[in-house]
Structures are given as structure tokens and as C-alpha cells.
Design an enzyme around this catalytic site. Structure first.
Site: not given
Lengths: 97, 232
Positions: B86, B195, B197
Site C-alpha cells: 500500500c 494488504h 499482513e
């Protein structure tokens, strides 16, 4: 104190979502005379001494390296504004790239 | 143990999530600071999401000139794996480690959704644990995620297989060619808007057909880097 003004615009061929949003607002307000809006940025750099060739060369460099991203934007103008507020166009460094 | 650095910038939001993902993948997470010139000898670097420096000037632009980024750029040039997520992806384009740029979403709104991506290149340091063509679901959340590049650059990216991830079903932000992530020629630097994560632990990931919030498709991005480092 003299000021150097750097104008940066999104590249003409790229979509400018910010300009599109403003154009939409204008249309909603009944301003139908405008067929397009593009939104750019104006940087004002203040210097202590005189604006000579070295300073302008530095500004051109900064304009290309930091103030704009050549992938998405063009530097469309660099001009000097003196104490009296008169504009003195120097060059559109975007054309140099 | 493999050590993966996660850089915190003023305005980073997902640095701790990224550190956690690194630990889940089996590596040690090392907190790095934007103002330092020291990568602390880490084996790989993650640039996390957020709004570094308040997105002033352009997203990722000021961060790309921060002291730590000088070290990240030279590490990337040595072949150290670098992942930009991002805002981290935006920094990598601003630092010229990846081609193209990111602009405001074409529809003008911030978007947050569980996004399906197709893995287009499974031979990078961050995608080797996936299969080419595999579809994964990970969260996407951005306001300026529209990927753009010149026609020549796009042609080169497509021709040389440098598109790492592509949006499937929905192009959520007007990205050209539905590009969600790209890699450099060497394959050690990868950037993407969604994302990974946030999809590493059952109970906290995207919904799947099996169970709510059970999606862990992002974890393989981090295990890929570990595997690629061990393979060297």
C-alpha cells in the site's frame, strides 16, 4: 523577498479524479459553462538573496526530483515573483524533460 | 533465524501487523525507524501501509526521501528482498525501485474490501510460495491505489512478466490493466496495494467459504521471502 513559483499539473493524458470531482460539484451547482476542471499544485519557494541562474537551476532540479513525479505529473511553469508582486515567467521546465 | 525489518514512518499504520505477519511466517521481526541510516543487518525489508507524512506532497513521496530509504534503495540494488504494501508500494514507485505510479482511485472514494487477486508471477522473492494463476483473497484499503504507467512501461511490464498480482472480478480503483502489484526485473522488489499482513491468522482474516474470517492467503507472501532467502 523574491519568491519562485513552481506549478505542477497531473499529466494531460491521465485521469484526474480530483478535477473530475470538482467538475461534478460545479455541474451540480448549475455552472454548466465549464466543460472540464483539472487540479494541480502551486509551490512558492522563498529565497533570501537575488534569484540568479544558480538558484533557478536548483529550482528546476528540485521541481523535477521532489516537487513533481514525472510518471504522473508535469512541471508546467517556473516563475519569479518580485517584491512588487509582478510575475516574471522563466520557463516551463516540463517541456525540457 | 531470518531477520525481516519493518520500517516505521511517521504515519505508518500497519507496521505492527506486518511485524506480526513476519513472526507468523517464522522469522524475527526487526523494527526499523525512518530517521535512521541503519538496516541493522536484516535479511529482508517490509515497507508497511499507512499515510506516511500525512500523504503530503504525494503519497509516499516524502518517505521515499527519508534517511532509511537511502539504505533500502542500496539494499534492494544488492538483491535484498523488499516488499512494499500500500503506502510502501507508493514509496517504492516514488523511489524509482518499481515502475509506474499510484493516483487517486478513479471513483474518488476510499475503498475497503476483501479483494480477489490472481498471482501472475510466482518466481519473485515474495510470491514463490504461490502458484501462477492462483487466486488469493486479501484485504484492500486505499484512497490512492490507481496504478498507472506510460503505454511503453505497461507493454514492458506485461511483456516481461513483471505484473505480480492482478485484480480479479472487480477493478477496485481504476488501475490500468487491473494491476494490483508489480515486481522489478530481478524479482527481489515487489509492491502491491492490497494488504497480505491482514490475512495471516484464522479468526482475523477475510471470510472464506469455510468459515468467517478464516482467510490466511497473505501468509505465503512472507513465507516466500523466507524460502527465497534460505535457497540462496
Amino acid at each position: 523577498m523574491p519568491k519562485i513559483v513552481v506549478d505542477v499539473m497531473p499529466k494531460a493524458e491521465l485521469l484526474d479524479p480530483q478535477g473530475k470531482a470538482v467538475a461534478g460539484a460545479l455541474a451540480r451547482l448549475g455552472n454548466d459553462a465549464f466543460t472540464g476542471v483539472r487540479v494541480g499544485k502551486r509551490f512558492e519557494l522563498t529565497v533570501d538573496g537575488p534569484v540568479d541562474g544558480d538558484v533557478l537551476a536548483a529550482v528546476r532540479q528540485i521541481a523535477d526530483d521532489l516537487l513533481s513525479n514525472s510518471v504522473i505529473e508535469d512541471v508546467v511553469g517556473i516563475s519569479v515573483v518580485d517584491e512588487t508582486g509582478t510575475h516574471d515567467g522563466v520557463s516551463a521546465s516540463g517541456a525540457l524533460a | 533465524m531470518t531477520r525481516v525489518g519493518v520500517v516505521t514512518f511517521p504515519g505508518s499504520l500497519d507496521d505492527r501487523d506486518a511485524q506480526r505477519a513476519v513472526r507468523f511466517a517464522g522469522a524475527e521481526a526487526v523494527a526499523l525507524w525512518h530517521g535512521d541510516h541503519d538496516l541493522q543487518g536484516v535479511d529482508a525489508v517490509v515497507l508497511p501501509g499507512g499515510f506516511s507524512y500525512g500523504d503530503y506532497l504525494r503519497c509516499g513521496a516524502i518517505a521515499s526521501h527519508s534517511p532509511i530509504m537511502r539504505e533500502v534503495v542500496s539494499a534492494a540494488e544488492r538483491g535484498v528482498p523488499v516488499l512494499g504494501i500500500c503506502n510502501g508500494f507508493q514509496m517504492l514507485t516514488e523511489a524509482h525501485l518499481l515502475p509506474g505510479g499510484l493516483i487517486r482511485n478513479d471513483h474518488g472514494s476510499f475503498i475497503c474490501r476483501d479483494q480477489v487477486l490472481r498471482v501472475e508471477n510466482a518466481s519473485t522473492a515474495w510470491t514463490s510460495a504461490y502458484e501462477v494463476g492462483q487466486e488469493i483473497t486479501i484485504p484492500l484499503k486505499n484512497g490512492e491505489g490507481g496504478y498507472i504507467a506510460s503505454a511503453e512501461t505497461l507493454e514492458r511490464l506485461e511483456g516481461e512478466g513483471l505484473v505480480a498480482f492482478r485484480y480479479v472480478d472487480v477493478n477496485p480503483n481504476g488501475s490500468l490493466n487491473a494491476i494490483a502489484g508489480v515486481t522489478n526485473e530481478r524479482g527481489n522488489v515487489v509492491g502491491l496495494m492490497p494488504h497480505p499482513e491482514h490475512a495471516i491468522e484464522a479468526g482475523f482474516g477475510p471470510d472464506t467459504k469455510v468459515a468467517m474470517r478464516s482467510g490466511v492467503d497473505g501468509l505465503a507472501m512472507f513465507t516466500s521471502a523466507l524460502q527465497s532467502l534460505l535457497a540462496v
